[in-house]
Design a protein around this motif. Structure first.
Motif, PDB file in Angstrom:
ATOM      1  N   ILE A 160       0.774  -1.069  -0.044  1.00  0.00           N
ATOM      2  CA  ILE A 160       0.174  -0.035  -0.104  1.00  0.00           C
ATOM      3  C   ILE A 160       1.051   1.154   0.176  1.00  0.00           C
ATOM      4  O   ILE A 160       1.769   1.330   0.723  1.00  0.00           O
ATOM      5  N   GLU A 161       0.632   1.825  -1.045  1.00  0.00           N
ATOM      6  CA  GLU A 161       1.638   3.289  -0.961  1.00  0.00           C
ATOM      7  C   GLU A 161       1.538   4.064   0.273  1.00  0.00           C
ATOM      8  O   GLU A 161       0.734   4.453   0.903  1.00  0.00           O
ATOM      9  N   GLY A 162       2.925   4.396   0.729  1.00  0.00           N
ATOM     10  CA  GLY A 162       3.070   5.159   1.917  1.00  0.00           C
ATOM     11  C   GLY A 162       2.748   4.606   3.325  1.00  0.00           C
ATOM     12  O   GLY A 162       2.779   4.828   4.395  1.00  0.00           O
ATOM     13  N   LYS A 163       2.580   2.858   3.134  1.00  0.00           N
ATOM     14  CA  LYS A 163       2.418   2.222   4.472  1.00  0.00           C
ATOM     15  C   LYS A 163       3.369   1.105   4.388  1.00  0.00           C
ATOM     16  O   LYS A 163       3.492   0.467   3.530  1.00  0.00           O
ATOM     17  N   TYR A 164       3.780   1.121   5.559  1.00  0.00           N
ATOM     18  CA  TYR A 164       4.767  -0.089   6.090  1.00  0.00           C
ATOM     19  C   TYR A 164       3.814  -1.230   6.202  1.00  0.00           C
ATOM     20  O   TYR A 164       3.119  -1.042   7.335  1.00  0.00           O
ATOM     21  N   ILE A 165       4.069  -2.382   5.680  1.00  0.00           N
ATOM     22  CA  ILE A 165       3.237  -3.614   6.015  1.00  0.00           C
ATOM     23  C   ILE A 165       4.369  -4.804   6.046  1.00  0.00           C
ATOM     24  O   ILE A 165       5.265  -4.791   5.244  1.00  0.00           O
ATOM     25  N   PRO A 166       4.592  -5.344   7.264  1.00  0.00           N
ATOM     26  CA  PRO A 166       5.662  -6.577   7.274  1.00  0.00           C
ATOM     27  C   PRO A 166       5.702  -7.479   5.946  1.00  0.00           C
ATOM     28  O   PRO A 166       4.499  -7.891   5.719  1.00  0.00           O
ATOM     29  N   ASP A 167       6.793  -7.812   5.538  1.00  0.00           N
ATOM     30  CA  ASP A 167       6.935  -8.723   4.761  1.00  0.00           C
ATOM     31  C   ASP A 167       6.595 -10.178   5.066  1.00  0.00           C
ATOM     32  O   ASP A 167       6.382 -10.345   5.868  1.00  0.00           O
ATOM     33  N   VAL A 168       6.803 -11.196   4.013  1.00  0.00           N
ATOM     34  CA  VAL A 168       6.109 -12.425   4.163  1.00  0.00           C
ATOM     35  C   VAL A 168       7.095 -13.075   5.390  1.00  0.00           C
ATOM     36  O   VAL A 168       6.766 -13.723   6.166  1.00  0.00           O
ATOM     37  N   TYR A 169       8.617 -13.064   5.176  1.00  0.00           N
ATOM     38  CA  TYR A 169       9.338 -13.497   5.902  1.00  0.00           C
ATOM     39  C   TYR A 169       9.015 -12.921   7.441  1.00  0.00           C
ATOM     40  O   TYR A 169       9.027 -13.712   8.485  1.00  0.00           O
ATOM     41  N   HIS A 170       9.000 -11.763   7.614  1.00  0.00           N
ATOM     42  CA  HIS A 170       8.792 -10.941   9.206  1.00  0.00           C
ATOM     43  C   HIS A 170       7.410 -11.476   9.587  1.00  0.00           C
ATOM     44  O   HIS A 170       7.395 -11.728  10.988  1.00  0.00           O
ATOM     45  N   THR A 171       6.389 -11.695   8.837  1.00  0.00           N
ATOM     46  CA  THR A 171       5.173 -12.319   9.300  1.00  0.00           C
ATOM     47  C   THR A 171       5.110 -13.734   9.866  1.00  0.00           C
ATOM     48  O   THR A 171       4.825 -13.912  10.985  1.00  0.00           O
ATOM     49  N   ILE A 172       5.727 -14.320   9.068  1.00  0.00           N
ATOM     50  CA  ILE A 172       5.944 -15.684   9.575  1.00  0.00           C
ATOM     51  C   ILE A 172       6.955 -15.814  10.664  1.00  0.00           C
ATOM     52  O   ILE A 172       6.700 -16.537  11.612  1.00  0.00           O
ATOM     53  N   LEU A 173       7.980 -15.108  10.680  1.00  0.00           N
ATOM     54  CA  LEU A 173       8.684 -15.176  12.076  1.00  0.00           C
ATOM     55  C   LEU A 173       8.150 -14.747  13.256  1.00  0.00           C
ATOM     56  O   LEU A 173       7.934 -15.300  14.206  1.00  0.00           O
ATOM     57  N   HIS A 174       7.256 -13.772  13.317  1.00  0.00           N
ATOM     58  CA  HIS A 174       6.533 -13.169  14.284  1.00  0.00           C
ATOM     59  C   HIS A 174       5.347 -14.046  14.782  1.00  0.00           C
ATOM     60  O   HIS A 174       5.205 -14.293  16.055  1.00  0.00           O
ATOM     61  N   ILE A 175       4.765 -14.837  13.934  1.00  0.00           N
ATOM     62  CA  ILE A 175       3.979 -15.908  14.258  1.00  0.00           C
ATOM     63  C   ILE A 175       4.566 -16.744  14.900  1.00  0.00           C
ATOM     64  O   ILE A 175       4.078 -17.465  15.916  1.00  0.00           O
ATOM     65  N   LEU A 176       5.721 -17.448  14.504  1.00  0.00           N
ATOM     66  CA  LEU A 176       6.613 -18.491  14.999  1.00  0.00           C
ATOM     67  C   LEU A 176       7.061 -17.948  16.289  1.00  0.00           C
ATOM     68  O   LEU A 176       7.255 -18.893  17.263  1.00  0.00           O
ATOM     69  N   ILE A 177       7.733 -16.800  16.612  1.00  0.00           N
ATOM     70  CA  ILE A 177       7.962 -16.480  17.976  1.00  0.00           C
ATOM     71  C   ILE A 177       6.858 -16.584  18.724  1.00  0.00           C
ATOM     72  O   ILE A 177       7.032 -16.896  19.911  1.00  0.00           O
ATOM     73  N   LEU A 178       5.548 -15.983  18.664  1.00  0.00           N
ATOM     74  CA  LEU A 178       4.454 -15.754  19.306  1.00  0.00           C
ATOM     75  C   LEU A 178       4.229 -17.209  19.553  1.00  0.00           C
ATOM     76  O   LEU A 178       3.715 -17.687  20.917  1.00  0.00           O
ATOM     77  N   ALA A 179       4.107 -18.284  18.644  1.00  0.00           N
ATOM     78  CA  ALA A 179       3.729 -19.576  18.882  1.00  0.00           C
ATOM     79  C   ALA A 179       4.788 -20.376  19.724  1.00  0.00           C
ATOM     80  O   ALA A 179       4.269 -20.985  20.882  1.00  0.00           O
ATOM     81  N   ALA A 180       6.139 -20.127  19.519  1.00  0.00           N
ATOM     82  CA  ALA A 180       7.023 -20.624  20.456  1.00  0.00           C
ATOM     83  C   ALA A 180       6.960 -20.232  22.002  1.00  0.00           C
ATOM     84  O   ALA A 180       7.018 -20.836  22.869  1.00  0.00           O
ATOM     85  N   LEU A 181       6.557 -18.962  22.039  1.00  0.00           N
ATOM     86  CA  LEU A 181       6.456 -18.122  23.217  1.00  0.00           C
ATOM     87  C   LEU A 181       4.958 -18.936  24.211  1.00  0.00           C
ATOM     88  O   LEU A 181       5.097 -19.419  25.231  1.00  0.00           O
ATOM     89  N   VAL A 182       3.817 -18.921  23.389  1.00  0.00           N
ATOM     90  CA  VAL A 182       2.678 -19.432  23.932  1.00  0.00           C
ATOM     91  C   VAL A 182       2.817 -20.993  24.180  1.00  0.00           C
ATOM     92  O   VAL A 182       2.473 -21.486  25.291  1.00  0.00           O
ATOM     93  N   PHE A 183       3.395 -21.830  23.439  1.00  0.00           N
ATOM     94  CA  PHE A 183       3.586 -23.181  23.512  1.00  0.00           C
ATOM     95  C   PHE A 183       4.625 -23.459  24.579  1.00  0.00           C
ATOM     96  O   PHE A 183       4.164 -24.509  25.586  1.00  0.00           O
ATOM     97  N   THR A 184       5.423 -22.745  24.988  1.00  0.00           N
ATOM     98  CA  THR A 184       6.523 -22.852  26.059  1.00  0.00           C
ATOM     99  C   THR A 184       5.920 -22.602  27.423  1.00  0.00           C
ATOM    100  O   THR A 184       6.059 -23.170  28.360  1.00  0.00           O
ATOM    101  N   VAL A 185       5.148 -21.514  27.279  1.00  0.00           N
ATOM    102  CA  VAL A 185       4.397 -20.967  28.623  1.00  0.00           C
ATOM    103  C   VAL A 185       3.323 -22.137  28.792  1.00  0.00           C
ATOM    104  O   VAL A 185       3.137 -22.542  30.225  1.00  0.00           O
TER     105      VAL A 185
END
Length: 156
Positions: free
Chosen positions: A119-144
């Protein structure tokens, strides 16, 4: 004796380890960089992110070998890591500005990566960072969840 967790989700150690290994692999891609022809999934960033990778690697190894301390290191590190990633990426998307430099610089820096949406003028995380963030959150939730389950089992 079997401890009744009141019908809650049973978290097995294998699931917890699986998500941590998936995150470790995803993060390793950041160390090497991944390109598909002229398309970039993630650039090689071992100079910038190498220390973060080593810290997480040590935490996962300790989780596998010395679970009592390792699980707390994984929980602590993934909590910090998720907060940093959120402020470096999603914060810009939500508030249209951030702490890590100007929004236009962020858009330009990630312009060569594979994007879900532009979207012109808007930052949206790319594919890699979206997947990375989901995995970080999942690892945190699963470990807790795994840690809570183990604590409840120990009380039975």
């Amino acid at each position: 004796l079997v401890c009744d967790l009141r019908g809650g989700i049973q978290m097995k150690k294998e699931y917890c380890i699986g998500i941590q290994l998936a995150l470790l692999f995803c993060f390793f891609l950041d160390m090497t960089g991944v390109y598909f022809g002229d398309k970039c999934l993630v650039t090689r960033s071992y100079k910038e992110d190498g220390l973060f990778f080593l810290i997480y690697l040590v935490a996962v190894v300790l989780f596998l070998t010395k679970e009592k301390i390792g699980k707390w290191l994984v929980i602590g590190w993934t909590s910090i890591w998720f907060a940093i990633q959120f402020m470096c990426h999603e914060w810009y998307t939500i508030f249209n500005s951030g702490f890590m430099g100007p929004k236009d610089g962020k858009i330009a820096y990630f312009s060569g990566t594979i994007q879900w949406l532009k979207i012109e003028g808007k930052y949206i995380p790319d594919v890699y960072h979206t997947i990375l963030h989901i995995l970080i959150l999942a690892a945190l939730v699963f470990t807790v969840m795994y840690s809570i389950k183990n604590r409840q089992k120990a009380k039975c």
